[in-house]
Design a protein around this motif. Structure first.
Motif, PDB file in Angstrom:
ATOM      1  N   TYR A 127       7.833  12.261 -51.807  1.00  0.00           N
ATOM      2  CA  TYR A 127       6.717  13.195 -52.013  1.00  0.00           C
ATOM      3  C   TYR A 127       7.167  14.401 -52.835  1.00  0.00           C
ATOM      4  O   TYR A 127       6.389  14.944 -53.636  1.00  0.00           O
ATOM      5  CB  TYR A 127       6.148  13.637 -50.668  1.00  0.00           C
ATOM      6  CG  TYR A 127       5.309  12.575 -50.017  1.00  0.00           C
ATOM      7  CD1 TYR A 127       4.015  12.306 -50.458  1.00  0.00           C
ATOM      8  CD2 TYR A 127       5.799  11.805 -48.965  1.00  0.00           C
ATOM      9  CE1 TYR A 127       3.237  11.311 -49.886  1.00  0.00           C
ATOM     10  CE2 TYR A 127       5.037  10.808 -48.374  1.00  0.00           C
ATOM     11  CZ  TYR A 127       3.755  10.573 -48.841  1.00  0.00           C
ATOM     12  OH  TYR A 127       2.994   9.586 -48.281  1.00  0.00           O
ATOM     13  N   SER A 180      -0.697  16.261 -58.066  1.00  0.00           N
ATOM     14  CA  SER A 180       0.682  15.941 -57.685  1.00  0.00           C
ATOM     15  C   SER A 180       1.361  17.124 -57.007  1.00  0.00           C
ATOM     16  O   SER A 180       2.070  16.961 -56.007  1.00  0.00           O
ATOM     17  CB  SER A 180       1.478  15.520 -58.928  1.00  0.00           C
ATOM     18  OG  SER A 180       0.918  14.385 -59.529  1.00  0.00           O
ATOM     19  N   GLN A 211       7.021  14.904 -43.222  1.00  0.00           N
ATOM     20  CA  GLN A 211       7.929  13.761 -43.202  1.00  0.00           C
ATOM     21  C   GLN A 211       9.164  14.037 -42.347  1.00  0.00           C
ATOM     22  O   GLN A 211       9.714  15.135 -42.369  1.00  0.00           O
ATOM     23  CB  GLN A 211       8.370  13.396 -44.621  1.00  0.00           C
ATOM     24  CG  GLN A 211       7.223  13.135 -45.582  1.00  0.00           C
ATOM     25  CD  GLN A 211       6.282  12.065 -45.083  1.00  0.00           C
ATOM     26  OE1 GLN A 211       6.710  10.982 -44.687  1.00  0.00           O
ATOM     27  NE2 GLN A 211       4.992  12.371 -45.100  1.00  0.00           N
ATOM     28  N   GLY A 260       1.954  16.312 -53.136  1.00  0.00           N
ATOM     29  CA  GLY A 260       3.386  16.135 -52.963  1.00  0.00           C
ATOM     30  C   GLY A 260       3.997  17.179 -52.054  1.00  0.00           C
ATOM     31  O   GLY A 260       4.732  16.854 -51.114  1.00  0.00           O
ATOM     32  N   ARG A 307      11.610   9.492 -47.644  1.00  0.00           N
ATOM     33  CA  ARG A 307      10.162   9.644 -47.853  1.00  0.00           C
ATOM     34  C   ARG A 307       9.837  11.078 -48.268  1.00  0.00           C
ATOM     35  O   ARG A 307       8.961  11.313 -49.107  1.00  0.00           O
ATOM     36  CB  ARG A 307       9.395   9.264 -46.596  1.00  0.00           C
ATOM     37  CG  ARG A 307       9.450   7.796 -46.242  1.00  0.00           C
ATOM     38  CD  ARG A 307       8.562   7.470 -45.061  1.00  0.00           C
ATOM     39  NE  ARG A 307       7.157   7.433 -45.456  1.00  0.00           N
ATOM     40  CZ  ARG A 307       6.525   6.357 -45.924  1.00  0.00           C
ATOM     41  NH1 ARG A 307       7.184   5.211 -46.056  1.00  0.00           N
ATOM     42  NH2 ARG A 307       5.265   6.402 -46.246  1.00  0.00           N
ATOM     43  N   HIS A 343       0.390   7.202 -56.879  1.00  0.00           N
ATOM     44  CA  HIS A 343       1.675   7.404 -56.218  1.00  0.00           C
ATOM     45  C   HIS A 343       1.886   6.460 -55.041  1.00  0.00           C
ATOM     46  O   HIS A 343       2.921   6.554 -54.362  1.00  0.00           O
ATOM     47  CB  HIS A 343       1.715   8.829 -55.666  1.00  0.00           C
ATOM     48  CG  HIS A 343       0.720   9.048 -54.556  1.00  0.00           C
ATOM     49  ND1 HIS A 343      -0.631   9.172 -54.810  1.00  0.00           N
ATOM     50  CD2 HIS A 343       0.856   9.120 -53.211  1.00  0.00           C
ATOM     51  CE1 HIS A 343      -1.273   9.323 -53.647  1.00  0.00           C
ATOM     52  NE2 HIS A 343      -0.392   9.301 -52.673  1.00  0.00           N
ATOM     53  N   VAL A 395       2.194  17.050 -48.186  1.00  0.00           N
ATOM     54  CA  VAL A 395       2.504  15.883 -47.348  1.00  0.00           C
ATOM     55  C   VAL A 395       4.000  15.801 -47.047  1.00  0.00           C
ATOM     56  O   VAL A 395       4.395  15.311 -45.990  1.00  0.00           O
ATOM     57  CB  VAL A 395       2.003  14.594 -48.028  1.00  0.00           C
ATOM     58  CG1 VAL A 395       2.361  13.370 -47.202  1.00  0.00           C
ATOM     59  CG2 VAL A 395       0.494  14.665 -48.237  1.00  0.00           C
ATOM     60  N   ALA A 396       4.841  16.301 -47.942  1.00  0.00           N
ATOM     61  CA  ALA A 396       6.286  16.269 -47.698  1.00  0.00           C
ATOM     62  C   ALA A 396       6.666  17.044 -46.442  1.00  0.00           C
ATOM     63  O   ALA A 396       7.663  16.727 -45.783  1.00  0.00           O
ATOM     64  CB  ALA A 396       7.029  16.832 -48.901  1.00  0.00           C
ATOM     65  N   PRO A 418       6.480   6.407 -51.764  1.00  0.00           N
ATOM     66  CA  PRO A 418       7.152   6.613 -50.476  1.00  0.00           C
ATOM     67  C   PRO A 418       7.682   5.321 -49.863  1.00  0.00           C
ATOM     68  O   PRO A 418       8.808   5.294 -49.340  1.00  0.00           O
ATOM     69  CB  PRO A 418       6.051   7.237 -49.605  1.00  0.00           C
ATOM     70  CG  PRO A 418       5.040   7.770 -50.560  1.00  0.00           C
ATOM     71  CD  PRO A 418       5.081   6.873 -51.741  1.00  0.00           C
ATOM     72  N   SER A 422       5.767  16.285 -56.737  1.00  0.00           N
ATOM     73  CA  SER A 422       5.587  17.689 -57.122  1.00  0.00           C
ATOM     74  C   SER A 422       6.372  18.017 -58.384  1.00  0.00           C
ATOM     75  O   SER A 422       5.908  18.779 -59.242  1.00  0.00           O
ATOM     76  CB  SER A 422       6.015  18.605 -55.970  1.00  0.00           C
ATOM     77  OG  SER A 422       7.413  18.533 -55.747  1.00  0.00           O
TER      78      SER A 422
END
Length: 491
Positions: free
Chosen positions: A303, A283, A294, A287, A299, A227, A290-291, A231, A307
């Motif tokens: 992420y 994922s 942000q 995803g 971005r 991935h 980490v999202a 981003p 997902s």
């Protein structure tokens, strides 16, 4: 040569689009701007040619052309129709954005149409080389689109990362295809599957090829751990190019994943299912987690995409269990339904970002959405619909899409995997609800009026209505997905 290999009418949508793109190029070069319609209007008109050709083919039985390298079936018709609509909506949403930034030029729209042509080739590919041909046509067009905004440093950086990592992934995919060819002795999907069932292959070489192919597919889908590009490319691209990357290509990526894994490599399903399981869980985890951290909206959506790709992979891995394909139609149909509804919701989300942007202002930070309900209540309502759908909140279509995939998992005994998916979806709901909170409860950063064009407003209204309407009445689209998968499996 078989008679059907000479039937060019089978590939009429691609031929029609190619001729239309050539016409757009000639008009853009030969006709003065003062005497012709805009490039965006020409591109939208060009889309009518493949649309008419595809509608003409619907209802016909599965057909092959070019020595069985090309297939036209229910799956290809459905995905192509969705791709046309996605590209058309992108061009409508991005009209004012491109004009404000000097991107409203013929080459931008021609590249967008060539990327669509690459997607169509991928969707109808029945041969490993045709898959690669369509993939490279799509990828090269997108590399150029990302780099189109030459006055913005982020655009050049994103294009370079996209190109380098994309070339690496293409090498993985091509290397895997060469090993599959070495193991099976053929490039045609049906013959590869037949070689496995007939025992006429080198199993070791074949298995290594499957590993490389899955790695290449994971990159194109944006699955973790492939991935890294997502981003930065989402953030650095012009937003209209981001939408061209985020929406329609996911349909083509699903198509080649289905064609390669299910139609060609079904004999080693036990091998690639384990890989898909790891990719899906990774994922969903990375995803969604980490999202949360942000602050840039694009971005965060990158992420978030990981997902959603995880859910698609869950649908793909639930189709076959120990050689039993009794649940294949439902599982693959639910994955197809998820991809289509994800693209529909992505169009509305990025479309609103494009409508909020103005000259010198990108509107790509979460803070830029603060107080949107006070400035444009209808835009805030549409964004709320999109965020709730992404989060899987009823009655929006994202809820039914997630439910269909989870049901497919439970039907084949992957109850623990369904529980994991639900838990990570609950985590993901936080960052979607944060967007709603910013729009409805935070003060606006300014009161500059937002005046999108009439066409963009109408497209956005239809987009929002579809996300809500398909959540309430999902039956027709789900039936179309199941029938498309049934036709593809039958052929």
């Amino acid at each position: 040569m078989k008679p059907e290999s000479l039937n060019l009418l089978v590939a009429l949508p691609e031929i029609a689009l190619l001729l239309a793109v050539c016409a757009v190029l000639l008009v853009d070069v030969l006709v003065p701007a003062s005497r012709r319609v805009s490039s965006a209007a020409l591109a939208l008109i060009a889309l009518l040619a493949p649309l008419a050709a595809t509608l003409w083919q619907i209802g016909s039985p599965t057909q092959y052309a070019f020595s069985n390298m090309y297939v036209a079936d229910g799956l290809s018709h459905l995905l192509k129709l969705c791709a046309y609509l996605a590209v058309a909506a992108t061009l409508v949403y991005g009209g004012s954005y491109m004009r404000d930034r000097g991107l409203d030029r013929g080459e931008f729209h021609v590249l967008a149409l060539f990327s669509l042509l690459g997607q169509m080739v991928m969707i109808s590919a029945n041969n490993l080389l045709i898959v690669y041909l369509g993939l490279e046509l799509l990828s090269l067009s997108l590399y150029a689109l990302v780099a189109m905004r030459r006055d913005w440093p982020l655009s050049g950086e994103a294009a370079m990362k996209f190109f380098v990592l994309g070339a690496l992934a293409s090498g993985f995919l091509l290397y895997g295809m060469s090993m599959i060819y070495g193991g099976a002795g053929t490039l045609e999907h049906g013959r590869i599957a037949a070689a496995f069932t007939g025992g006429h292959l080198n199993r070791t070489v074949f298995t290594f090829g499957v590993v490389f192919v899955v790695a290449g597919l994971a990159f194109k889908l944006g699955a973790v751990p492939f991935h890294m590009w997502l981003p930065d490319v989402y953030h650095g691209s012009p937003t209209v190019a981001t939408l061209l990357i985020a929406a329609a290509p996911k349909l083509a990526a699903f198509a080649i994943a289905f064609r390669l894994l299910v139609e060609a490599l079904i004999g080693v399903a036990a091998d690639w299912q384990q890989m898909l399981l790891l990719l899906a869980v990774a994922s969903l985890a990375l995803g969604n987690i980490v999202a949360i951290a942000q602050t840039n909206f694009k971005r965060m959506l990158a992420y978030s995409t990981m997902s959603h790709v995880g859910f698609v992979l869950l649908g793909l891995l639930a189709g076959v269990v120990d050689g039993d394909m009794s649940t294949a139609n439902g599982a693959y149909g639910s994955a197809l339904f998820y991809v289509i509804t994800y693209v529909l919701t992505t169009l509305g989300t990025f479309g609103l970002v494009l409508l909020l942007a103005r000259q010198g202002f990108e509107a790509d930070e979460i803070d830029d959405l603060r107080g949107l309900n006070r400035r444009r209540p209808w835009m805030a309502l549409v964004m709320l619909i999109m965020m709730f759908s992404f989060a899987g909140i009823p009655p929006f279509v994202g809820f039914y899409a997630k439910l269909a995939v989870l049901k497919s998992l439970i039907d084949v005994g992957y109850v623990w995997l369904a529980v994991v998916a639900v838990l990570f979806s609950l985590i993901g709901a936080f960052y979607y609800l944060r967007i709603v909170k910013a729009m409805y409860f935070d003060p606006p950063p300014d009161l500059i009026p937002i005046e999108p064009g009439r066409g963009a407003r109408a497209t956005m209204a239809v987009n929002g209505a579809l996300v809500l309407g398909l959540g309430i009445v999902p039956g027709p689209l789900m039936a179309a997905c199941l029938e498309a998968i049934r036709q593809a499996l039958a052929s």
